[in-house]
Scaffold this motif. Structure first.
Motif, PDB file in Angstrom:
ATOM      1  N   HIS A  25      -5.103  44.768   2.062  1.00 37.33           N
ATOM      2  CA  HIS A  25      -3.943  44.207   2.753  1.00 37.33           C
ATOM      3  C   HIS A  25      -3.411  43.049   1.920  1.00 37.33           C
ATOM      4  O   HIS A  25      -4.064  42.580   0.988  1.00 37.33           O
ATOM      5  N   VAL A  26      -2.202  42.623   2.244  1.00 34.63           N
ATOM      6  CA  VAL A  26      -1.539  41.602   1.436  1.00 34.63           C
ATOM      7  C   VAL A  26      -2.325  40.297   1.507  1.00 34.63           C
ATOM      8  O   VAL A  26      -2.687  39.823   2.583  1.00 34.63           O
ATOM      9  N   ASN A  27      -2.586  39.722   0.340  1.00 31.04           N
ATOM     10  CA  ASN A  27      -3.345  38.486   0.219  1.00 31.04           C
ATOM     11  C   ASN A  27      -2.532  37.306   0.744  1.00 31.04           C
ATOM     12  O   ASN A  27      -1.313  37.260   0.600  1.00 31.04           O
ATOM     13  N   ASN A  28      -3.230  36.331   1.309  1.00 31.21           N
ATOM     14  CA  ASN A  28      -2.555  35.177   1.906  1.00 31.21           C
ATOM     15  C   ASN A  28      -1.705  34.385   0.916  1.00 31.21           C
ATOM     16  O   ASN A  28      -0.701  33.796   1.297  1.00 31.21           O
ATOM     17  N   VAL A  29      -2.070  34.354  -0.337  1.00 32.40           N
ATOM     18  CA  VAL A  29      -1.290  33.632  -1.341  1.00 32.40           C
ATOM     19  C   VAL A  29       0.126  34.206  -1.429  1.00 32.40           C
ATOM     20  O   VAL A  29       1.098  33.468  -1.651  1.00 32.40           O
ATOM     21  N   GLU A  30       0.247  35.506  -1.232  1.00 31.50           N
ATOM     22  CA  GLU A  30       1.563  36.149  -1.290  1.00 31.50           C
ATOM     23  C   GLU A  30       2.467  35.679  -0.149  1.00 31.50           C
ATOM     24  O   GLU A  30       3.678  35.553  -0.321  1.00 31.50           O
ATOM     25  N   TYR A  31       1.900  35.415   1.003  1.00 31.46           N
ATOM     26  CA  TYR A  31       2.687  34.901   2.122  1.00 31.46           C
ATOM     27  C   TYR A  31       3.265  33.530   1.777  1.00 31.46           C
ATOM     28  O   TYR A  31       4.429  33.253   2.068  1.00 31.46           O
ATOM     29  N   VAL A  32       2.451  32.677   1.175  1.00 30.20           N
ATOM     30  CA  VAL A  32       2.917  31.346   0.789  1.00 30.20           C
ATOM     31  C   VAL A  32       4.085  31.462  -0.183  1.00 30.20           C
ATOM     32  O   VAL A  32       5.089  30.752  -0.073  1.00 30.20           O
ATOM     33  N   ARG A  33       3.971  32.363  -1.128  1.00 35.45           N
ATOM     34  CA  ARG A  33       5.065  32.587  -2.092  1.00 35.45           C
ATOM     35  C   ARG A  33       6.347  32.979  -1.366  1.00 35.45           C
ATOM     36  O   ARG A  33       7.430  32.487  -1.672  1.00 35.45           O
ATOM     37  N   MET A  34       6.220  33.829  -0.341  1.00 39.80           N
ATOM     38  CA  MET A  34       7.402  34.281   0.400  1.00 39.80           C
ATOM     39  C   MET A  34       7.967  33.185   1.303  1.00 39.80           C
ATOM     40  O   MET A  34       9.170  33.163   1.567  1.00 39.80           O
ATOM     41  N   LEU A  35       7.123  32.262   1.769  1.00 39.04           N
ATOM     42  CA  LEU A  35       7.643  31.122   2.532  1.00 39.04           C
ATOM     43  C   LEU A  35       8.634  30.356   1.669  1.00 39.04           C
ATOM     44  O   LEU A  35       9.744  30.036   2.098  1.00 39.04           O
ATOM     45  N   GLN A  36       8.217  30.078   0.453  1.00 35.37           N
ATOM     46  CA  GLN A  36       9.085  29.333  -0.454  1.00 35.37           C
ATOM     47  C   GLN A  36      10.337  30.138  -0.805  1.00 35.37           C
ATOM     48  O   GLN A  36      11.443  29.606  -0.800  1.00 35.37           O
ATOM     49  N   GLU A  37      10.160  31.411  -1.108  1.00 35.09           N
ATOM     50  CA  GLU A  37      11.305  32.240  -1.485  1.00 35.09           C
ATOM     51  C   GLU A  37      12.334  32.320  -0.358  1.00 35.09           C
ATOM     52  O   GLU A  37      13.538  32.208  -0.587  1.00 35.09           O
ATOM     53  N   ALA A  38      11.866  32.498   0.878  1.00 36.68           N
ATOM     54  CA  ALA A  38      12.779  32.589   2.025  1.00 36.68           C
ATOM     55  C   ALA A  38      13.487  31.257   2.268  1.00 36.68           C
ATOM     56  O   ALA A  38      14.691  31.229   2.568  1.00 36.68           O
ATOM     57  N   TRP A  58      17.960  15.411  -6.434  1.00 38.14           N
ATOM     58  CA  TRP A  58      17.260  15.665  -5.183  1.00 38.14           C
ATOM     59  C   TRP A  58      16.456  16.957  -5.256  1.00 38.14           C
ATOM     60  O   TRP A  58      16.778  17.869  -6.013  1.00 38.14           O
ATOM     61  N   THR A  59      15.450  17.050  -4.414  1.00 35.89           N
ATOM     62  CA  THR A  59      14.716  18.295  -4.253  1.00 35.89           C
ATOM     63  C   THR A  59      13.925  18.238  -2.949  1.00 35.89           C
ATOM     64  O   THR A  59      13.767  17.180  -2.344  1.00 35.89           O
ATOM     65  N   TRP A  60      13.466  19.386  -2.520  1.00 38.79           N
ATOM     66  CA  TRP A  60      12.548  19.499  -1.384  1.00 38.79           C
ATOM     67  C   TRP A  60      11.164  19.790  -1.938  1.00 38.79           C
ATOM     68  O   TRP A  60      11.024  20.604  -2.852  1.00 38.79           O
ATOM     69  N   VAL A  61      10.146  19.155  -1.394  1.00 38.51           N
ATOM     70  CA  VAL A  61       8.762  19.445  -1.770  1.00 38.51           C
ATOM     71  C   VAL A  61       7.961  19.699  -0.498  1.00 38.51           C
ATOM     72  O   VAL A  61       8.276  19.183   0.563  1.00 38.51           O
ATOM     73  N   VAL A  62       6.917  20.488  -0.647  1.00 40.05           N
ATOM     74  CA  VAL A  62       6.080  20.846   0.493  1.00 40.05           C
ATOM     75  C   VAL A  62       5.052  19.750   0.761  1.00 40.05           C
ATOM     76  O   VAL A  62       4.356  19.307  -0.153  1.00 40.05           O
ATOM     77  N   ARG A  63       4.969  19.365   2.003  1.00 39.10           N
ATOM     78  CA  ARG A  63       3.907  18.443   2.442  1.00 39.10           C
ATOM     79  C   ARG A  63       2.732  19.242   2.983  1.00 39.10           C
ATOM     80  O   ARG A  63       1.579  18.936   2.709  1.00 39.10           O
ATOM     81  N   SER A  64       3.028  20.293   3.764  1.00 39.39           N
ATOM     82  CA  SER A  64       1.958  21.138   4.296  1.00 39.39           C
ATOM     83  C   SER A  64       2.512  22.486   4.734  1.00 39.39           C
ATOM     84  O   SER A  64       3.691  22.610   5.057  1.00 39.39           O
ATOM     85  N   HIS A  65       1.631  23.483   4.710  1.00 38.04           N
ATOM     86  CA  HIS A  65       1.912  24.825   5.241  1.00 38.04           C
ATOM     87  C   HIS A  65       0.882  25.129   6.317  1.00 38.04           C
ATOM     88  O   HIS A  65      -0.281  24.741   6.201  1.00 38.04           O
TER      89      HIS A  65
END
Length: 148
Positions: A25-38, A58-65
């Motif tokens: 099944h799809v690995n969890n790392v791939e979901y994180v990649r799609m969070l950013q892409e979306a 300016w930019t957006w950076v992730v604090r937590s997922h």
């Protein structure tokens, strides 16, 4: 002139075969990649290309997922990840996501990301400018269950 804000953005894709792990099944790392892409696609749709943000320093950076996996996903399935802004604070924004298998409407995962707005030239968080805030419509929590 910026585009009219899209409240809930639906990002359609399928995970490639190499996204599956040893459990088939799809690995969890791939979901994180799609969070950013979306999130990037939604921002671009609403008139703020990452390149334009960068031109202004300016930019957006992730604090937590946070991701809650509800059902397994296989490579090749048609998936829609719905994403929306849940709130804004002075320097932060909470974005939420729902991964849905298109064939049967099954919710595969729900997620949220706490994003921080940054002045990358100074390397410090900064207040989100009004013109950036205007590019989004906040979806109230009581309306989230209807997103699919």
């Amino acid at each position: 002139m910026k585009n009219a804000p899209v409240r809930v953005y639906a990002h359609r894709f399928s995970f490639p075969p190499e996204a599956e792990d040893e459990n088939q099944h799809v690995n969890n790392v791939e979901y994180v990649r799609m969070l950013q892409e979306a999130a990037i696609a939604h921002t671009r749709q609403n008139g703020w290309a990452p390149e334009e943000l960068h031109e202004r320093g300016w930019t957006w950076v992730v604090r937590s997922h946070f991701i809650e996996y509800l059902q397994p996903c296989r490579a090749g399935e048609d998936i829609a990840v719905h994403t929306w802004v849940s709130n804004f604070k002075k320097i932060r924004s909470l974005r939420k996501y729902r991964f849905v298998r298109v064939a049967d409407g099954a919710v595969l995962a729900e997620a949220r990301t706490d994003w921080v707005f940054l002045d990358f030239r100074q390397g410090r968080p900064r207040a989100i400018p009004p013109e950036v805030l205007a590019a989004y419509v906040v979806v109230p929590e009581n309306e989230e269950r209807n997103i699919q």
